[in-house]
Design a protein around this motif. Sequence first.
Motif, short mmCIF file in Angstrom:
data_model
loop_
_atom_site.label_atom_id
_atom_site.label_comp_id
_atom_site.label_asym_id
_atom_site.label_seq_id
_atom_site.Cartn_x
_atom_site.Cartn_y
_atom_site.Cartn_z
N PRO A 14 -53.75 24.26 -1.05
CA PRO A 14 -54.28 25.67 -1.24
C PRO A 14 -54.41 26.24 -2.29
O PRO A 14 -53.53 25.88 -3.39
N HIS A 15 -55.15 27.24 -2.62
CA HIS A 15 -55.24 28.21 -3.75
C HIS A 15 -54.13 28.90 -3.75
O HIS A 15 -53.72 29.33 -2.45
N SER A 16 -53.65 29.52 -4.91
CA SER A 16 -52.56 30.46 -4.76
C SER A 16 -53.08 31.92 -4.69
O SER A 16 -52.09 32.79 -4.55
N ASP A 36 -57.23 33.19 -7.81
CA ASP A 36 -56.29 32.30 -8.80
C ASP A 36 -56.92 31.78 -10.14
O ASP A 36 -56.19 31.32 -11.11
N GLY A 37 -58.10 32.02 -10.28
CA GLY A 37 -58.77 31.63 -11.39
C GLY A 37 -59.38 29.96 -11.53
O GLY A 37 -59.72 29.34 -12.42
N ALA A 38 -58.78 29.33 -10.43
CA ALA A 38 -59.28 27.87 -10.51
C ALA A 38 -60.65 27.65 -9.66
O ALA A 38 -60.93 28.42 -8.71
N ARG A 51 -61.43 16.74 -7.92
CA ARG A 51 -61.50 17.22 -9.33
C ARG A 51 -61.14 18.83 -9.27
O ARG A 51 -61.47 19.53 -8.44
N ALA A 52 -60.62 19.13 -10.56
CA ALA A 52 -60.44 20.53 -10.73
C ALA A 52 -60.35 20.84 -12.07
O ALA A 52 -60.10 20.16 -12.93
N ARG A 53 -60.57 22.13 -12.37
CA ARG A 53 -60.69 22.81 -13.80
C ARG A 53 -59.51 23.37 -13.92
O ARG A 53 -58.73 23.86 -12.85
N ALA A 54 -58.71 23.57 -15.08
CA ALA A 54 -57.66 24.28 -15.37
C ALA A 54 -58.00 25.64 -15.02
O ALA A 54 -59.17 26.08 -15.42
N PRO A 55 -57.12 26.37 -14.48
CA PRO A 55 -57.60 27.81 -14.24
C PRO A 55 -57.77 28.75 -15.07
O PRO A 55 -57.20 28.72 -16.32
N HIS A 56 -58.85 29.70 -15.02
CA HIS A 56 -58.92 30.76 -15.88
C HIS A 56 -57.99 31.68 -15.83
O HIS A 56 -57.64 31.92 -14.68
N THR A 57 -57.94 32.65 -16.50
CA THR A 57 -56.98 33.67 -16.89
C THR A 57 -57.37 34.71 -15.60
O THR A 57 -56.23 35.28 -15.09
N LEU A 58 -58.43 35.16 -15.44
CA LEU A 58 -58.94 36.19 -14.52
C LEU A 58 -59.67 35.29 -13.30
O LEU A 58 -60.01 34.09 -13.51
N ASN A 75 -68.74 32.14 -11.98
CA ASN A 75 -68.41 33.21 -12.98
C ASN A 75 -67.33 33.85 -12.69
O ASN A 75 -66.70 34.09 -11.84
N THR A 76 -66.40 34.35 -14.02
CA THR A 76 -65.28 34.99 -13.85
C THR A 76 -65.45 36.46 -13.55
O THR A 76 -66.43 37.10 -13.85
N LEU A 77 -64.34 37.14 -13.14
CA LEU A 77 -64.13 38.37 -13.01
C LEU A 77 -64.77 39.46 -14.22
O LEU A 77 -65.23 40.50 -13.95
#
Length: 323
Positions: A14-16, A36-38, A51-58, A75-77
């Motif tokens: 799960p996502h956090s 969670d940025g992921a 497959r996954a990307r390293a989480p973004h800060t936002l 798109n991020t926040l």
Amino acid sequence: MSLAFLHAHDGAEPHSDAIWAVAWTGADAVLSISADGAIKQWDPVSGQVSRARAPHTLGLVSLSVNPAGTQALYNTLEGLTCLWDLEDGEIKGTFESYARTGGEATEPSWSVSLNPKGGTYASTGGSGNVTIHSAEAGSFGERRATLTSGRNKFGMYCKHSPDGTRVAMSSEAGQIYVFDLASSSLQTTYSSHAMAVRSLAWSEDSNLLLSASEDKRLILHDVRVSASGKPGSGAVATLSGHSSWVLSTDISLDGRLAVSGSADKTMKVWDIGARAAVSTVQDSGEVWSVSWQPKPPAHGTAGKFVSGGEDGIVRWWRSAGAG
């Protein structure tokens, strides 16, 4: 008619935080983005992350996938837009929509949509307009056109028609704007809803547009335009039954069914022809996103869809056949 949809399985990791969007792709994978940025890609059979990307800060707030399922735009926040190649796992473009360049006014993107024909993507945000950007590697994010709604109301969601000729945008005030991309002009405005429209879904033939709103309703619009340019019949059905905000919707590939996710912790499946709910599925929390498997259902079944929401778990649902 009633249909039963059964819980098939959950995603293994799960996502956090809450899931903002899920998409079942043309390559038969599932993508999810989260607060969670992921961003994660899932195997729909096993529920494992492939497959996954390293989480973004936002957090990530918007997701769009091309028809072949080979590219994902997210798109991020704060308005960082990224194009992810799902075949080699590399990021092919990033654009800081909040960064001032030259003398141009900036507008942080909130919702983004890849043109299914390739080459460009659309974004909307605070101004209530739609911006068309380059989606090509060398010029990613460069502005190609601005489509003006005429109303300075926050753009909540934008989505291209499957035939790539139009883009629809919904606002915090409840309006829906349909733009013609060839002429960069506003084609139709619908004022069907009393509150913000959170999600839009097109039928595969690009004739119908379904909107999901905080006013607890979904409204089906006939967006066909005659040869003389006369708009179609507009709002043709209201789908009522949710007891709280409707946060997401999607139309099945064959155009027979729609699914909606709500803050009332349920998903409803609707028969578009009958204009009626045929199934209600209970979930453990608010359902922020729903997406049909984009292929014809197996004989005697009504297909499969995936959901995500405030508990951070990707869930698969399958039809048990007609009841």
